[in-house]
Design a protein around this motif. Structure first.
Motif, PDB file in Angstrom:
ATOM      1  N   GLU A 111       0.678  -1.200  -0.105  1.00 32.57           N
ATOM      2  CA  GLU A 111      -0.104  -0.028  -0.017  1.00 32.57           C
ATOM      3  C   GLU A 111       0.888   1.153   0.006  1.00 32.57           C
ATOM      4  OE1 GLU A 111      -2.122  -0.522   3.660  1.00 32.57           O
ATOM      5  OE2 GLU A 111      -0.845   0.624   4.814  1.00 32.57           O
ATOM      6  N   ILE A 112       0.195   2.488  -0.411  1.00 33.95           N
ATOM      7  CA  ILE A 112       0.751   3.813  -0.079  1.00 33.95           C
ATOM      8  C   ILE A 112       0.088   4.528   0.567  1.00 33.95           C
ATOM      9  CG2 ILE A 112      -0.114   4.387  -2.490  1.00 33.95           C
ATOM     10  CD1 ILE A 112       2.245   6.379  -2.902  1.00 33.95           C
ATOM     11  N   SER A 113       0.610   5.418   1.682  1.00 33.35           N
ATOM     12  CA  SER A 113      -0.253   6.057   2.433  1.00 33.35           C
ATOM     13  C   SER A 113       0.281   7.544   2.144  1.00 33.35           C
ATOM     14  CB  SER A 113      -0.243   5.799   3.881  1.00 33.35           C
ATOM     15  OG  SER A 113      -0.674   6.598   4.744  1.00 33.35           O
ATOM     16  N   VAL A 114      -0.784   8.681   1.836  1.00 33.86           N
ATOM     17  CA  VAL A 114      -0.396   9.999   1.396  1.00 33.86           C
ATOM     18  C   VAL A 114      -0.973  10.835   2.480  1.00 33.86           C
ATOM     19  CG1 VAL A 114      -0.701  11.756   0.090  1.00 33.86           C
ATOM     20  CG2 VAL A 114      -0.380   9.519  -0.717  1.00 33.86           C
ATOM     21  N   LYS A 115       0.041  11.506   3.279  1.00 34.67           N
ATOM     22  CA  LYS A 115      -0.720  12.563   4.102  1.00 34.67           C
ATOM     23  C   LYS A 115      -0.468  14.006   3.697  1.00 34.67           C
ATOM     24  CE  LYS A 115       0.359   9.836   8.361  1.00 34.67           C
ATOM     25  NZ  LYS A 115       1.188   9.667   9.625  1.00 34.67           N
ATOM     26  N   ALA A 116      -1.343  14.747   3.293  1.00 32.87           N
ATOM     27  CA  ALA A 116      -1.298  15.999   2.711  1.00 32.87           C
ATOM     28  C   ALA A 116      -1.203  17.304   3.625  1.00 32.87           C
ATOM     29  CB  ALA A 116      -2.505  16.215   1.475  1.00 32.87           C
ATOM     30  N   LEU A 117      -0.114  17.835   3.431  1.00 36.90           N
ATOM     31  CA  LEU A 117       0.308  19.164   4.368  1.00 36.90           C
ATOM     32  C   LEU A 117      -0.182  20.441   3.869  1.00 36.90           C
ATOM     33  CD1 LEU A 117       3.670  17.421   5.480  1.00 36.90           C
ATOM     34  CD2 LEU A 117       1.411  17.288   6.757  1.00 36.90           C
ATOM     35  N   GLU A 167       6.122  13.441  13.279  1.00 37.86           N
ATOM     36  CA  GLU A 167       6.536  12.759  11.959  1.00 37.86           C
ATOM     37  C   GLU A 167       7.107  13.828  10.931  1.00 37.86           C
ATOM     38  OE1 GLU A 167       5.132   9.913   8.476  1.00 37.86           O
ATOM     39  OE2 GLU A 167       3.624  10.357   9.792  1.00 37.86           O
ATOM     40  N   TRP A 168       6.220  14.874  10.774  1.00 38.19           N
ATOM     41  CA  TRP A 168       7.003  15.925   9.822  1.00 38.19           C
ATOM     42  C   TRP A 168       8.318  16.545  10.395  1.00 38.19           C
ATOM     43  CZ3 TRP A 168       3.618  20.635   8.453  1.00 38.19           C
ATOM     44  CH2 TRP A 168       4.106  21.503   7.479  1.00 38.19           C
ATOM     45  N   SER A 169       8.133  16.905  11.760  1.00 37.76           N
ATOM     46  CA  SER A 169       9.535  17.395  12.274  1.00 37.76           C
ATOM     47  C   SER A 169      10.703  16.605  12.194  1.00 37.76           C
ATOM     48  CB  SER A 169       9.476  17.615  13.716  1.00 37.76           C
ATOM     49  OG  SER A 169       8.947  16.543  14.363  1.00 37.76           O
ATOM     50  N   LYS A 170      10.411  15.347  12.159  1.00 34.61           N
ATOM     51  CA  LYS A 170      11.821  14.339  12.071  1.00 34.61           C
ATOM     52  C   LYS A 170      12.177  14.152  10.371  1.00 34.61           C
ATOM     53  CE  LYS A 170      10.126  10.877  15.426  1.00 34.61           C
ATOM     54  NZ  LYS A 170       9.474   9.250  15.450  1.00 34.61           N
ATOM     55  N   PHE A 179      10.042  25.745   9.783  1.00 34.58           N
ATOM     56  CA  PHE A 179       9.092  24.722  10.483  1.00 34.58           C
ATOM     57  C   PHE A 179       8.131  25.366  11.116  1.00 34.58           C
ATOM     58  CE2 PHE A 179       7.654  21.382  13.319  1.00 34.58           C
ATOM     59  CZ  PHE A 179       7.335  20.472  12.703  1.00 34.58           C
ATOM     60  N   LYS A 180       8.300  26.159  12.024  1.00 33.02           N
ATOM     61  CA  LYS A 180       7.058  26.886  12.679  1.00 33.02           C
ATOM     62  C   LYS A 180       6.108  27.473  11.823  1.00 33.02           C
ATOM     63  CE  LYS A 180       9.716  27.667  17.135  1.00 33.02           C
ATOM     64  NZ  LYS A 180      10.390  28.617  17.871  1.00 33.02           N
ATOM     65  N   SER A 181       6.597  28.277  10.864  1.00 28.65           N
ATOM     66  CA  SER A 181       5.950  28.823   9.985  1.00 28.65           C
ATOM     67  C   SER A 181       4.916  27.885   9.078  1.00 28.65           C
ATOM     68  CB  SER A 181       6.680  29.707   8.823  1.00 28.65           C
ATOM     69  OG  SER A 181       5.668  30.403   7.988  1.00 28.65           O
ATOM     70  N   ASP A 182       5.377  26.853   8.693  1.00 30.29           N
ATOM     71  CA  ASP A 182       4.935  25.628   7.743  1.00 30.29           C
ATOM     72  C   ASP A 182       3.720  25.028   8.595  1.00 30.29           C
ATOM     73  OD1 ASP A 182       5.934  26.413   5.393  1.00 30.29           O
ATOM     74  OD2 ASP A 182       7.504  24.605   5.600  1.00 30.29           O
ATOM     75  N   ALA A 183       4.330  24.644  10.101  1.00 33.36           N
ATOM     76  CA  ALA A 183       3.284  24.232  10.911  1.00 33.36           C
ATOM     77  C   ALA A 183       2.016  25.022  11.368  1.00 33.36           C
ATOM     78  CB  ALA A 183       4.122  23.807  12.322  1.00 33.36           C
ATOM     79  N   THR A 184       2.482  26.215  11.228  1.00 30.65           N
ATOM     80  CA  THR A 184       1.251  27.124  11.717  1.00 30.65           C
ATOM     81  C   THR A 184       0.250  27.304  10.541  1.00 30.65           C
ATOM     82  OG1 THR A 184       2.785  28.589  13.124  1.00 30.65           O
ATOM     83  CG2 THR A 184       0.890  29.606  12.300  1.00 30.65           C
TER      84      THR A 184
END
Length: 245
Positions: A111-117, A167-170, A179-184
């Protein structure tokens, strides 16, 4: 745990990951030869194609650049940032970006799993002519082909905030500030996704309740019709046999 405390802990964790991942070795064929297969060993690895593509491979992940516009995700976990319509291929589905996109992708054996950010992704599963849009804040899994000739596909679900950010931070390849800007920005997309998913689930539940109630009403109507018919037959039997009611 509050969002602010979660962000503080993740920032500290992110700094530690960045320090341990600073020592990068040169990638021989990426951007120079096609096809080019790359596998990350012992740590994550970042691949770039100018400003248009950033591809981060987790330890053990394997990818192949088929041509200038096509990347084959073979195995493992990936973080993708893309600014042009590059095609990401797997045996189960093909992914392309509608605009500027970010995603976490996990390519497993079946399978493939996609998490759209961020942005909107177009996904076409194997055997299906239709394309599906996956908006930021949603998660989708596509698997092996079923008896109907189509790859198995789950209904999109809203992402879980804390585990997605961790997971994203890793996998994130840039500075803590970015990263803070993207996470916000992602938090806003995530809230919309949660609200949208809740509205869909509410509609599905309402349809299920309405269908159940309709079924009960039909059963009541059927029973009344049967009772009326039986009463008519009993009356006819009494008349024919001279039986008083």
């Amino acid at each position: 745990m509050s969002p602010a405390r979660s962000m503080l802990i993740l920032t500290l964790f992110f700094l530690d990951v960045r320090v341990r991942a600073d020592n990068k070795s040169e990638v021989d064929c990426w951007g120079k030869e096609i096809p080019c297969a790359i596998q990350a060993f012992g740590r994550k690895r970042e691949l770039k194609a100018g400003d248009d593509l950033t591809l981060v491979l987790a330890d053990g992940a394997l990818v192949q650049q088929r041509d200038r516009m096509t990347v084959q995700l073979i195995d493992g976990r990936f973080y993708v940032e893309v600014k042009k319509p590059i095609v990401f291929n797997t045996p189960y589905a093909t992914l392309t970006c509608v605009n500027e996109c970010k995603a976490l992708i996990d390519r497993k054996e079946k399978e493939i799993s996609v998490k759209a950010l961020e942005g909107e992704w177009n996904l076409r599963r194997l055997g299906d002519r239709r394309s599906y849009t996956l908006a930021a804040g949603f998660h989708l899994t596509v698997g092996e082909v079923e008896t109907n000739g189509l790859a198995y596909m789950e209904f999109p679900q809203s992402l879980v905030w804390a585990s997605t950010i961790l997971e994203w931070s890793k996998m994130y390849p840039k500075s803590v500030e970015l990263f803070k800007s993207d996470a916000t920005r992602f938090r806003s997309n995530w809230k919309e996704a949660v609200e949208s998913a809740a509205a869909v689930h509410e509609k599905v539940a309402a349809r299920a309740v309405a269908s159940h109630e309709e079924g009960l009403a039909q059963e009541r109507a059927r029973r009344k019709a049967v009772e009326k018919e039986e009463a008519g037959l009993r009356e006819l039997f009494r008349k024919k046999n001279g039986i008083d009611p």
